[in-house]
Scaffold this active site. Sequence first.
Site, PDB file in Angstrom:
ATOM      1  N   TYR A   1     -12.102  -1.492  -3.544  1.00  0.00           N
ATOM      2  CA  TYR A   1     -12.625  -1.752  -2.196  1.00  0.00           C
ATOM      3  C   TYR A   1     -14.148  -1.624  -2.135  1.00  0.00           C
ATOM      4  O   TYR A   1     -14.698  -1.340  -1.058  1.00  0.00           O
ATOM      5  CB  TYR A   1     -11.961  -0.814  -1.182  1.00  0.00           C
ATOM      6  CG  TYR A   1     -10.632  -1.325  -0.649  1.00  0.00           C
ATOM      7  CD1 TYR A   1     -10.536  -2.563  -0.013  1.00  0.00           C
ATOM      8  CD2 TYR A   1      -9.478  -0.557  -0.759  1.00  0.00           C
ATOM      9  CE1 TYR A   1      -9.322  -3.028   0.484  1.00  0.00           C
ATOM     10  CE2 TYR A   1      -8.260  -1.019  -0.256  1.00  0.00           C
ATOM     11  CZ  TYR A   1      -8.196  -2.260   0.369  1.00  0.00           C
ATOM     12  OH  TYR A   1      -7.003  -2.722   0.878  1.00  0.00           O
TER      13      TYR A   1
ATOM     14  N   GLU B   1      -9.500  -9.671  -8.071  1.00  0.00           N
ATOM     15  CA  GLU B   1      -8.469  -8.673  -7.754  1.00  0.00           C
ATOM     16  C   GLU B   1      -7.255  -8.793  -8.684  1.00  0.00           C
ATOM     17  O   GLU B   1      -6.653  -7.777  -9.062  1.00  0.00           O
ATOM     18  CB  GLU B   1      -8.043  -8.825  -6.289  1.00  0.00           C
ATOM     19  CG  GLU B   1      -9.156  -8.414  -5.331  1.00  0.00           C
ATOM     20  CD  GLU B   1      -8.811  -8.594  -3.861  1.00  0.00           C
ATOM     21  OE1 GLU B   1      -9.682  -8.303  -3.022  1.00  0.00           O
ATOM     22  OE2 GLU B   1      -7.674  -9.014  -3.554  1.00  0.00           O
TER      23      GLU B   1
ATOM     24  N   ASN C   1      -1.914  -0.068   6.938  1.00  0.00           N
ATOM     25  CA  ASN C   1      -1.349  -1.328   7.441  1.00  0.00           C
ATOM     26  C   ASN C   1      -0.473  -2.044   6.412  1.00  0.00           C
ATOM     27  O   ASN C   1      -0.388  -3.262   6.386  1.00  0.00           O
ATOM     28  CB  ASN C   1      -2.471  -2.220   7.987  1.00  0.00           C
ATOM     29  CG  ASN C   1      -3.506  -2.557   6.934  1.00  0.00           C
ATOM     30  OD1 ASN C   1      -3.374  -2.164   5.774  1.00  0.00           O
ATOM     31  ND2 ASN C   1      -4.534  -3.301   7.319  1.00  0.00           N
TER      32      ASN C   1
ATOM     33  N   LYS D   1       0.838  -1.203   0.000  1.00  0.00           N
ATOM     34  CA  LYS D   1       0.000   0.000   0.000  1.00  0.00           C
ATOM     35  C   LYS D   1       0.879   1.262   0.000  1.00  0.00           C
ATOM     36  O   LYS D   1       2.099   1.180   0.210  1.00  0.00           O
ATOM     37  CB  LYS D   1      -0.921  -0.037   1.225  1.00  0.00           C
ATOM     38  CG  LYS D   1      -1.915  -1.202   1.199  1.00  0.00           C
ATOM     39  CD  LYS D   1      -2.868  -1.157   2.408  1.00  0.00           C
ATOM     40  CE  LYS D   1      -3.858  -2.308   2.368  1.00  0.00           C
ATOM     41  NZ  LYS D   1      -4.861  -2.204   3.467  1.00  0.00           N
TER      42      LYS D   1
ATOM     43  N   HIS E   1      -1.853  -5.526   1.416  1.00  0.00           N
ATOM     44  CA  HIS E   1      -3.146  -6.153   1.145  1.00  0.00           C
ATOM     45  C   HIS E   1      -2.928  -7.578   0.669  1.00  0.00           C
ATOM     46  O   HIS E   1      -1.927  -7.866   0.012  1.00  0.00           O
ATOM     47  CB  HIS E   1      -3.899  -5.388   0.045  1.00  0.00           C
ATOM     48  CG  HIS E   1      -5.088  -6.131  -0.487  1.00  0.00           C
ATOM     49  ND1 HIS E   1      -6.320  -6.080   0.126  1.00  0.00           N
ATOM     50  CD2 HIS E   1      -5.223  -6.988  -1.541  1.00  0.00           C
ATOM     51  CE1 HIS E   1      -7.168  -6.866  -0.551  1.00  0.00           C
ATOM     52  NE2 HIS E   1      -6.537  -7.416  -1.552  1.00  0.00           N
TER      53      HIS E   1
HETATM   54  P1  IDP Z   1      -7.801  -7.025   5.328  1.00  0.00           P
HETATM   55  O1  IDP Z   1      -6.985  -6.023   4.549  1.00  0.00           O
HETATM   56  O2  IDP Z   1      -7.015  -7.615   6.473  1.00  0.00           O
HETATM   57  O3  IDP Z   1      -8.443  -8.061   4.458  1.00  0.00           O
HETATM   58  P2  IDP Z   1     -10.434  -5.765   5.540  1.00  0.00           P
HETATM   59  O4  IDP Z   1     -11.381  -5.959   6.665  1.00  0.00           O
HETATM   60  O5  IDP Z   1     -10.756  -6.398   4.233  1.00  0.00           O
HETATM   61  O6  IDP Z   1      -8.987  -6.202   6.059  1.00  0.00           O
HETATM   62  O7  IDP Z   1     -10.298  -4.192   5.345  1.00  0.00           O
HETATM   63  C1  IDP Z   1      -9.669  -3.673   4.195  1.00  0.00           C
HETATM   64  C2  IDP Z   1      -8.759  -2.552   4.604  1.00  0.00           C
HETATM   65  O8  IDP Z   1      -9.546  -1.488   5.141  1.00  0.00           O
HETATM   66  C3  IDP Z   1      -7.785  -2.883   5.735  1.00  0.00           C
HETATM   67  O9  IDP Z   1      -6.607  -3.538   5.278  1.00  0.00           O
HETATM   68  C4  IDP Z   1      -7.471  -1.521   6.280  1.00  0.00           C
HETATM   69  O10 IDP Z   1      -6.562  -0.797   5.451  1.00  0.00           O
HETATM   70  C5  IDP Z   1      -8.836  -0.847   6.181  1.00  0.00           C
HETATM   71  N1  IDP Z   1      -9.624  -1.003   7.432  1.00  0.00           N
HETATM   72  C6  IDP Z   1     -10.207  -2.135   7.915  1.00  0.00           C
HETATM   73  N2  IDP Z   1     -10.857  -1.899   9.067  1.00  0.00           N
HETATM   74  C7  IDP Z   1     -10.678  -0.579   9.322  1.00  0.00           C
HETATM   75  C8  IDP Z   1     -11.107   0.287  10.396  1.00  0.00           C
HETATM   76  O11 IDP Z   1     -11.784  -0.128  11.341  1.00  0.00           O
HETATM   77  N3  IDP Z   1     -10.717   1.594  10.315  1.00  0.00           N
HETATM   78  C9  IDP Z   1      -9.969   2.084   9.274  1.00  0.00           C
HETATM   79  N4  IDP Z   1      -9.554   1.310   8.244  1.00  0.00           N
HETATM   80  C10 IDP Z   1      -9.902  -0.001   8.280  1.00  0.00           C
HETATM   81 MG    MG Z   2      -9.894  -7.810   3.002  1.00  0.00          MG
END
Ligand code: IDP
Ligand code: MG
Length: 137
Positions: A49, A126, A112, A9, A115
Amino acid sequence: MERTLSIVKPDGVRKGLVGEVIRRFENAGLRVAALKRVALRKREAEAFYAVHAEKGFFQSLTDFMSSGPVVAMVLEGENAIKRTREIMGATNPKDAVPGTIRADFAEEVEQNIVHGSDSPDNAAVEIAFFFSQREIQ
Ligand code: IDP
Ligand code: MG
């Protein structure tokens, strides 16, 4: 043999972690089958997304994902989807196991670093979002 889509990212690219992330995947025996650096437009980040469109963090997440270039890759190997997600660690770095990418390099849940697709169906969608068939070897 399975394929998955991973993305370094914009925060990971800004922190100079492209090589580190790829190294961790390769060390685990995953093969890089395709690779590119690309700047997502806001609309493209929203499309990628779309599953999270109703979430409160959608605008912030898609602003972040379009804030700078990303590096997208197709990873290939046995159980590539599950193994990629294990190497990444939990979504929230506070919950991630030490030694995972997110535990080691991320400070907060949104930015984070990395992805990874979460299912075979999503991996196919994807991968096609970023790569044409002839770009995948
Ligand atoms: P993942 O990336 O571990 O699959 P997902 O639940 O699919 O997690 O969420 C996609 C992305 O959205 C996350 O990687 C993160 O960047 C962001 N995200 C997820 N939950 C939150 C939140 O509670 N606050 C802000 N950003 C979030
Ligand atoms: Mg996800």
